[in-house]
Design an enzyme around this catalytic site. Structure first.
Site, PDB file in Angstrom:
ATOM      1  N   SER A  55       4.274   8.872   0.304  1.00 31.08           N
ATOM      2  CA  SER A  55       3.173   7.979   0.003  1.00 31.08           C
ATOM      3  C   SER A  55       1.916   8.804  -0.268  1.00 31.08           C
ATOM      4  CB  SER A  55       2.929   7.027   1.179  1.00 31.08           C
ATOM      5  OG  SER A  55       1.816   6.199   0.945  1.00 31.08           O
ATOM      6  N   LYS A  94       5.113   6.813  -3.919  1.00 30.58           N
ATOM      7  CA  LYS A  94       4.339   5.575  -3.776  1.00 30.58           C
ATOM      8  C   LYS A  94       2.862   5.897  -3.921  1.00 30.58           C
ATOM      9  CE  LYS A  94       3.771   3.449   0.294  1.00 30.58           C
ATOM     10  NZ  LYS A  94       4.153   2.621   1.475  1.00 30.58           N
ATOM     11  N   LYS A 142      -1.013   4.586  -3.555  1.00 33.29           N
ATOM     12  CA  LYS A 142      -1.922   3.587  -3.018  1.00 33.29           C
ATOM     13  C   LYS A 142      -2.863   3.156  -4.136  1.00 33.29           C
ATOM     14  CE  LYS A 142      -0.723   3.737   1.416  1.00 33.29           C
ATOM     15  NZ  LYS A 142      -0.318   2.556   2.229  1.00 33.29           N
ATOM     16  N   ASP A 181       1.324   0.540  -3.690  1.00 28.21           N
ATOM     17  CA  ASP A 181       1.045  -0.174  -2.450  1.00 28.21           C
ATOM     18  C   ASP A 181      -0.423  -0.575  -2.449  1.00 28.21           C
ATOM     19  OD1 ASP A 181       0.878  -1.185   0.090  1.00 28.21           O
ATOM     20  OD2 ASP A 181       1.287   0.700   1.122  1.00 28.21           O
ATOM     21  N   GLU A 227       3.945  -3.225  -3.479  1.00 36.54           N
ATOM     22  CA  GLU A 227       3.940  -3.523  -2.051  1.00 36.54           C
ATOM     23  C   GLU A 227       2.637  -4.214  -1.631  1.00 36.54           C
ATOM     24  OE1 GLU A 227       4.546  -1.142   2.212  1.00 36.54           O
ATOM     25  OE2 GLU A 227       4.807  -0.101   0.309  1.00 36.54           O
ATOM     26  N   ASP A 256       4.969  -6.019   3.505  1.00 38.05           N
ATOM     27  CA  ASP A 256       4.785  -5.064   4.602  1.00 38.05           C
ATOM     28  C   ASP A 256       4.060  -5.763   5.742  1.00 38.05           C
ATOM     29  OD1 ASP A 256       4.003  -3.033   6.341  1.00 38.05           O
ATOM     30  OD2 ASP A 256       3.107  -1.764   4.820  1.00 38.05           O
ATOM     31  N   LYS A 303       9.089  -1.551   9.283  1.00 37.13           N
ATOM     32  CA  LYS A 303       8.453  -0.562  10.144  1.00 37.13           C
ATOM     33  C   LYS A 303       8.781  -0.919  11.586  1.00 37.13           C
ATOM     34  CE  LYS A 303       4.693   0.649   6.997  1.00 37.13           C
ATOM     35  NZ  LYS A 303       3.242   0.579   6.711  1.00 37.13           N
ATOM     36  N   GLY A 317       6.511   3.936   6.923  1.00 34.76           N
ATOM     37  CA  GLY A 317       5.941   4.915   7.844  1.00 34.76           C
ATOM     38  C   GLY A 317       4.560   4.527   8.311  1.00 34.76           C
TER      39      GLY A 317
END
Length: 370
Positions: A136, A162, A164, A189, A214, A239, A263, A291
């Site tokens: 990420s 991934k 952000k 995400d 996400e 998430d 998670k 994570g």
């Protein structure tokens, strides 16, 4: 099995570099390590992965630690535990506080797998050997810096990336990375940074062959996510919405998402995580392991869960040196050809680095339970 003693270590671990998301920027990780000792002298470890401020869920490191000591540990005092999944049921009398529950529950799974002389991966029904993982990447200060960061992780062997994103930092970074890395398994995400008014931006992301988007909307927006999923082809992954199996069932009934980020800490422990995994597998939802900036104990639990064959999509389980210059375990996790190796020792299969533990430790509390 009775739990006779608990020791809670409060740590502050500086990050190698600040990590930026739509929520803000983080330069260090506050966490707790819990050591439980059974009546047979077996030690089990869990990691409390809430953040220092309640921007991800309502819990913080300090509030969760208080719940652990004042409300959860007393529930297992003098209780003869027969199975690890019994703890999830015992803790149902306490509403929410999933991360507080998880740190105890995962430590007990560690004890039970050690008592059976099995690795936690095997005990959970997982496979041993190498599993694929992803990375990420936080919001970068420039597109050039983003490209360099992605390239560096690809060079290290990561096969899934991934990014952000947030409003104003979305289409251009995705467009740039997809152009330079057309075959890369790429996802984004949003950490709840968007709303219905951003529909045109979210629709534009459809053209970049993303594995998933996400958490675009808020943490209770099951209906709004369903509204969005009807209008885009890219799978939505939930998430922050997901705290329990019931949340997954609600998302499935409403068609709010096609993927679920599991998670362990966010859903209260391994028992609930396994129930969610089984439901996703039976109902065609993509499931993968997320994570929480874990140190070595939490990372070991994640790897054990990710070793289940149903979790084929690479999770956010990066190498030990991804966030910290020095981890709190002796044998750190490394990435080779995009894969990480499951520990083969009993339980979580890692040993604490006592020097690092003491270096990062701000205080510790001993709780006698027998």
């Amino acid at each position: 099995m009775f739990v006779k003693e608990a020791i809670l270590y409060h740590l502050e671990m500086p990050l190698k570099e600040p990590f930026k998301t739509s929520y803000g920027e983080m330069s260090s990780k506050s966490l707790c390590i819990l050591k439980l000792t059974s009546s047979d002298g077996i030690e089990g470890y869990g990691e409390l992965d809430a953040f220092s401020t309640p921007w991800y869920t309502e819990e913080t490191t300090d509030t969760a630690a208080m719940i652990v000591q004042a409300h959860l540990l007393p529930l297992i005092r003098n209780v003869n535990l027969q199975t690890a999944d019994q703890v999830n049921h015992i803790f149902k009398v306490i509403r929410g506080n999933e991360m507080a529950k998880s740190v105890i529950e995962t430590a007990i799974w560690d004890i039970f797998s050690k008592s059976e002389k099995q690795s936690l991966s095997t005990y959970l029904g997982g496979v041993t050997g190498d599993i694929s993982v992803g990375v990420s990447i936080g919001i970068q200060s420039s597109l050039d810096e983003l490209v360099d960061t992605v390239q560096n992780y690809i060079n290290e062997g990561y096969t899934r990336v991934k990014l952000k994103i947030k409003p104003g930092y979305d289409i251009e970074p995705v467009k740039k990375i997809r152009k330079l890395f057309p075959e890369l398994l790429l996802m984004v995400d949003a950490n709840s940074a968007y709303c219905r008014d951003d529909i045109q931006t979210l629709k534009k992301l459809d053209q970049y062959n993303l594995a998933m988007i996400e958490q675009p909307f808020g943490v209770t927006d099951f209906v709004d996510h369903a509204w969005l999923q009807k209008q885009i082809q890219t799978p939505i992954c939930l998430d922050e919405n997901i705290r329990s199996l019931n949340d997954v069932k609600q998302a499935f009934e409403l068609r709010s998402a096609k993927a679920i980020n599991i998670k362990i800490a966010r859903v209260g422990g391994l028992d609930e995580a396994l129930k969610i995994l089984n439901f996703c597998y039976e109902n065609g939802l993509i499931a993968w392991c997320g994570g929480m900036f874990e140190a070595g104990i939490g990372r070991a639990h994640n790897i054990a869960l990710a070793s289940r064959s149903e979790l084929s999509f690479p999770g956010d389980i990066s190498a030990s040196n991804r966030y910290f210059s020095r981890d709190i375990i002796l044998d750190e996790f490394t990435i080779k050809n995009g894969k990480i190796t499951t520990p083969v020792g009993f339980g979580i299969g890692v040993e604490l680095d006592k020097f690092s533990l003491e270096t990062y430790c701000k205080r510790r509390e001993v709780i006698i339970l027998d």
